[in-house]
Design a protein around this motif. Structure first.
Motif, PDB file in Angstrom:
ATOM      1  N   ASP A 142     -12.979   5.015  21.349  1.00 67.87           N
ATOM      2  CA  ASP A 142     -12.781   5.646  22.657  1.00 67.87           C
ATOM      3  C   ASP A 142     -11.347   6.157  22.764  1.00 67.87           C
ATOM      4  OD1 ASP A 142     -12.439   6.281  25.356  1.00 67.87           O
ATOM      5  OD2 ASP A 142     -13.807   4.689  26.023  1.00 67.87           O
ATOM      6  N   ALA A 143     -11.144   7.447  22.531  1.00 66.20           N
ATOM      7  CA  ALA A 143      -9.804   8.031  22.554  1.00 66.20           C
ATOM      8  C   ALA A 143      -9.189   7.960  23.945  1.00 66.20           C
ATOM      9  CB  ALA A 143      -9.852   9.484  22.075  1.00 66.20           C
ATOM     10  N   GLU A 144     -10.017   8.063  24.987  1.00 65.95           N
ATOM     11  CA  GLU A 144      -9.492   7.995  26.351  1.00 65.95           C
ATOM     12  C   GLU A 144      -8.954   6.603  26.658  1.00 65.95           C
ATOM     13  OE1 GLU A 144     -12.174   9.351  29.300  1.00 65.95           O
ATOM     14  OE2 GLU A 144     -12.375  11.366  28.458  1.00 65.95           O
ATOM     15  N   LEU A 145      -9.633   5.586  26.170  1.00 67.51           N
ATOM     16  CA  LEU A 145      -9.143   4.222  26.368  1.00 67.51           C
ATOM     17  C   LEU A 145      -7.804   4.030  25.677  1.00 67.51           C
ATOM     18  CD1 LEU A 145      -9.530   1.264  27.292  1.00 67.51           C
ATOM     19  CD2 LEU A 145     -10.737   0.864  25.136  1.00 67.51           C
ATOM     20  N   VAL A 146      -7.679   4.519  24.457  1.00 62.62           N
ATOM     21  CA  VAL A 146      -6.418   4.411  23.722  1.00 62.62           C
ATOM     22  C   VAL A 146      -5.300   5.096  24.490  1.00 62.62           C
ATOM     23  CG1 VAL A 146      -5.203   5.045  21.616  1.00 62.62           C
ATOM     24  CG2 VAL A 146      -7.561   4.207  21.476  1.00 62.62           C
ATOM     25  N   SER A 147      -5.562   6.308  24.973  1.00 65.56           N
ATOM     26  CA  SER A 147      -4.539   7.051  25.721  1.00 65.56           C
ATOM     27  C   SER A 147      -4.173   6.334  27.016  1.00 65.56           C
ATOM     28  CB  SER A 147      -5.047   8.465  26.031  1.00 65.56           C
ATOM     29  OG  SER A 147      -5.286   9.194  24.849  1.00 65.56           O
ATOM     30  N   GLY A 148      -5.184   5.765  27.682  1.00 63.90           N
ATOM     31  CA  GLY A 148      -4.930   5.070  28.937  1.00 63.90           C
ATOM     32  C   GLY A 148      -4.069   3.832  28.743  1.00 63.90           C
ATOM     33  N   ILE A 149      -4.328   3.084  27.684  1.00 69.17           N
ATOM     34  CA  ILE A 149      -3.529   1.890  27.416  1.00 69.17           C
ATOM     35  C   ILE A 149      -2.102   2.267  27.050  1.00 69.17           C
ATOM     36  CG2 ILE A 149      -3.221   0.000  25.754  1.00 69.17           C
ATOM     37  CD1 ILE A 149      -6.228  -0.402  25.821  1.00 69.17           C
ATOM     38  N   ARG A 150      -1.946   3.325  26.258  1.00 69.11           N
ATOM     39  CA  ARG A 150      -0.595   3.774  25.906  1.00 69.11           C
ATOM     40  C   ARG A 150       0.175   4.211  27.137  1.00 69.11           C
ATOM     41  NH1 ARG A 150      -2.179   7.192  20.459  1.00 69.11           N
ATOM     42  NH2 ARG A 150      -2.009   5.442  18.985  1.00 69.11           N
ATOM     43  N   LEU A 151      -0.480   4.951  28.033  1.00 75.76           N
ATOM     44  CA  LEU A 151       0.180   5.392  29.262  1.00 75.76           C
ATOM     45  C   LEU A 151       0.551   4.206  30.131  1.00 75.76           C
ATOM     46  CD1 LEU A 151       1.095   7.655  31.131  1.00 75.76           C
ATOM     47  CD2 LEU A 151      -1.238   7.743  32.057  1.00 75.76           C
ATOM     48  N   SER A 152      -0.346   3.233  30.214  1.00 74.28           N
ATOM     49  CA  SER A 152      -0.067   2.030  30.999  1.00 74.28           C
ATOM     50  C   SER A 152       1.145   1.298  30.455  1.00 74.28           C
ATOM     51  CB  SER A 152      -1.293   1.112  30.993  1.00 74.28           C
ATOM     52  OG  SER A 152      -1.020  -0.105  31.626  1.00 74.28           O
ATOM     53  N   GLN A 153       1.264   1.258  29.121  1.00 75.33           N
ATOM     54  CA  GLN A 153       2.414   0.592  28.513  1.00 75.33           C
ATOM     55  C   GLN A 153       3.715   1.313  28.858  1.00 75.33           C
ATOM     56  OE1 GLN A 153       0.912  -2.456  27.776  1.00 75.33           O
ATOM     57  NE2 GLN A 153       2.629  -2.392  26.381  1.00 75.33           N
ATOM     58  N   ILE A 154       3.671   2.628  28.830  1.00 78.37           N
ATOM     59  CA  ILE A 154       4.867   3.404  29.152  1.00 78.37           C
ATOM     60  C   ILE A 154       5.282   3.171  30.607  1.00 78.37           C
ATOM     61  CG2 ILE A 154       5.776   5.742  29.435  1.00 78.37           C
ATOM     62  CD1 ILE A 154       3.974   6.546  27.068  1.00 78.37           C
ATOM     63  N   MET A 155       4.278   3.137  31.491  1.00 76.69           N
ATOM     64  CA  MET A 155       4.572   2.980  32.915  1.00 76.69           C
ATOM     65  C   MET A 155       5.084   1.575  33.242  1.00 76.69           C
ATOM     66  SD  MET A 155       3.948   5.930  34.181  1.00 76.69           S
ATOM     67  CE  MET A 155       3.883   5.605  35.937  1.00 76.69           C
ATOM     68  N   SER A 156       4.550   0.564  32.543  1.00 76.33           N
ATOM     69  CA  SER A 156       4.910  -0.813  32.873  1.00 76.33           C
ATOM     70  C   SER A 156       6.078  -1.333  32.063  1.00 76.33           C
ATOM     71  CB  SER A 156       3.698  -1.729  32.656  1.00 76.33           C
ATOM     72  OG  SER A 156       3.357  -1.799  31.280  1.00 76.33           O
ATOM     73  N   GLY A 157       6.446  -0.617  30.993  1.00 70.29           N
ATOM     74  CA  GLY A 157       7.546  -1.068  30.147  1.00 70.29           C
ATOM     75  C   GLY A 157       7.172  -2.241  29.273  1.00 70.29           C
ATOM     76  N   GLY A 158       5.859  -2.388  28.951  1.00 71.14           N
ATOM     77  CA  GLY A 158       5.436  -3.472  28.061  1.00 71.14           C
ATOM     78  C   GLY A 158       4.508  -4.427  28.762  1.00 71.14           C
ATOM     79  N   PHE A 159       3.384  -4.701  28.150  1.00 71.95           N
ATOM     80  CA  PHE A 159       2.332  -5.524  28.748  1.00 71.95           C
ATOM     81  C   PHE A 159       2.814  -6.915  29.111  1.00 71.95           C
ATOM     82  CE2 PHE A 159      -1.740  -6.641  29.961  1.00 71.95           C
ATOM     83  CZ  PHE A 159      -2.285  -7.658  29.208  1.00 71.95           C
ATOM     84  N   PHE A 160       3.706  -7.488  28.301  1.00 70.93           N
ATOM     85  CA  PHE A 160       4.146  -8.851  28.548  1.00 70.93           C
ATOM     86  C   PHE A 160       5.561  -8.890  29.108  1.00 70.93           C
ATOM     87  CE2 PHE A 160       0.342  -9.943  26.879  1.00 70.93           C
ATOM     88  CZ  PHE A 160       0.180  -9.672  25.534  1.00 70.93           C
ATOM     89  N   GLY A 161       5.964  -7.777  29.727  1.00 70.77           N
ATOM     90  CA  GLY A 161       7.288  -7.761  30.325  1.00 70.77           C
ATOM     91  C   GLY A 161       8.400  -7.669  29.308  1.00 70.77           C
ATOM     92  N   GLY A 162       8.077  -7.192  28.091  1.00 68.65           N
ATOM     93  CA  GLY A 162       9.068  -7.151  27.034  1.00 68.65           C
ATOM     94  C   GLY A 162       9.896  -5.898  27.017  1.00 68.65           C
ATOM     95  N   GLY A 163       9.629  -4.945  27.927  1.00 67.09           N
ATOM     96  CA  GLY A 163      10.378  -3.718  27.919  1.00 67.09           C
ATOM     97  C   GLY A 163       9.839  -2.732  26.928  1.00 67.09           C
TER      98      GLY A 163
END
Length: 356
Positions: A283-304
């Motif tokens: 699912d390419a859309e899922l991959v893109s969505g997770i990457r965008l989420s990472q950019i917006m949040s600065g890291g899933f586990f608060g790692g920057g």
């Protein structure tokens, strides 16, 4: 269906002929949840969410992931719902109690094994929303708080924890080891890191919960009979007379730990070894969505940003595949500690056999 595993704590050693000790380390924003034992062999000491599961007489021993679900619910309250598909195996240890009169030896036996699992909470579980992870004190176990790398209360914990906690929790390593105790004193230990391509679970036709796994000399086909490319690879293996095991991953999904092992083996089987978890997702859309989420949040586990954010993206993609096996790219052929995808043609996977 298989009988639900019976979850018990601190059985007499005579009753522990078939059992598994499981500790779940729950991590939120780089801190681990520790609790104080109110009774039992560890009374007064702090550990992760630790318990023992046994199968009924003649029954099958549950996987560590299945055992962890019941253990977490009993120790942290019925409101805590742990999804076994999100658990990562990070330690497989054997313990020897050299003082047969100690509490641990009396209640756990003079020799026992313990599996270490890690659950990393997402933002929706850590930020005070409706899905926030909220453990409560129970009769046996009292959550004492969340502890980071610099404030770990090792003086209140079993002595082996100081040996391996940092590597597992903050180095994300997988370890195998042995620990010998005399009473509460750690008198001897050995520890080794397990390479990701080996992993701590069998990547075989029986699944991660099975004690049997495919041997290094036998190929494993991760197969979807509804996929034309998967059928083509299977037919090519049969035509060559190759002995292989078959795992229909929609019926027998890969655990999160197995997906980590599969990715490492794909990297080992790829020239350059630069495949990421996105190569396993259809699912390419899922991959893109997770990457965008990472950019917006600065890291899933608060790692920057940077390397930590990159690891968060990989973790989230693998977790998504554990939850949605239908999104797994197919087919995959595993030979020893290498693997390859059979697309765009079966030859892309069969080269593993030609390289032998």
């Amino acid at each position: 269906s298989a009988p639900h595993p019976q979850v018990l704590f601190y059985l007499p050693s005579a009753a522990m002929q078939q059992s598994v000790l499981v500790q779940t380390l729950i991590v939120r924003r780089g801190q681990v949840l520790l609790g104080r034992w109110r009774s039992g062999a560890f009374k007064g000491r702090l550990t992760g969410v630790l318990g023992q599961a046994t199968a009924p007489p003649g029954g099958k021993l549950p996987s560590p992931e299945a055992a962890a679900v019941g253990i977490c619910r009993q120790l942290l309250g019925p409101g805590v719902q742990v999804d076994p598909r999100r658990l990562r195996r990070r330690g497989s240890f054997t313990f020897e109690e050299r003082d047969a009169t100690s509490g641990a030896a009396q209640e756990l036996g003079e020799r026992y094994s313990e599996q270490q699992l890690v659950l990393r909470l997402g933002p929706e579980e850590a930020n005070g929303g409706p899905d926030t992870f909220e453990p409560v004190a129970t009769e046996t176990f009292e959550p004492m708080g969340w502890f980071g790398q610099d404030d770990m209360p090792f003086h209140m914990m079993p002595q082996d924890d100081e040996v391996w906690y940092d590597d597992v929790l903050f180095g994300d390593k997988s370890l195998r080891g042995t620990f010998a105790f005399k009473g509460e004193e750690l008198v001897e230990h050995s520890l080794e890191e397990v390479h990701p391509s080996e992993g701590l679970c069998g990547l075989g036709a029986g699944g991660g919960s099975s004690s049997s796994s495919t041997g290094d000399d036998e190929a494993l086909l991760l197969h979807n009979p509804d996929c034309s490319k998967s059928r083509a690879l299977r037919e090519a293996l049969v035509a060559r007379g190759i002995k292989f095991a078959e795992r229909r991953y929609l019926e027998d999904p890969l655990t999160l730990s197995e997906l980590e092992t599969l990715l490492a083996r794909l990297q080992a089987g790829t020239r350059g070894g630069k495949l990421g978890a996105d190569s396993l997702c259809r699912d390419a859309e899922l991959v893109s969505g997770i990457r965008l989420s990472q950019i917006m949040s600065g890291g899933f586990f608060g790692g920057g940003a940077g390397e930590e954010a990159g690891r968060g993206t990989e973790d989230r993609l693998l977790e998504a595949l554990a939850l949605r096996p239908d999104l797994l790219q197919r087919p995959a052929l595993v030979v020893g500690r290498r693997a390859a995808l059979g697309r765009p043609s079966p030859e892309d996977a069969l080269r593993l056999l030609d390289d032998e």
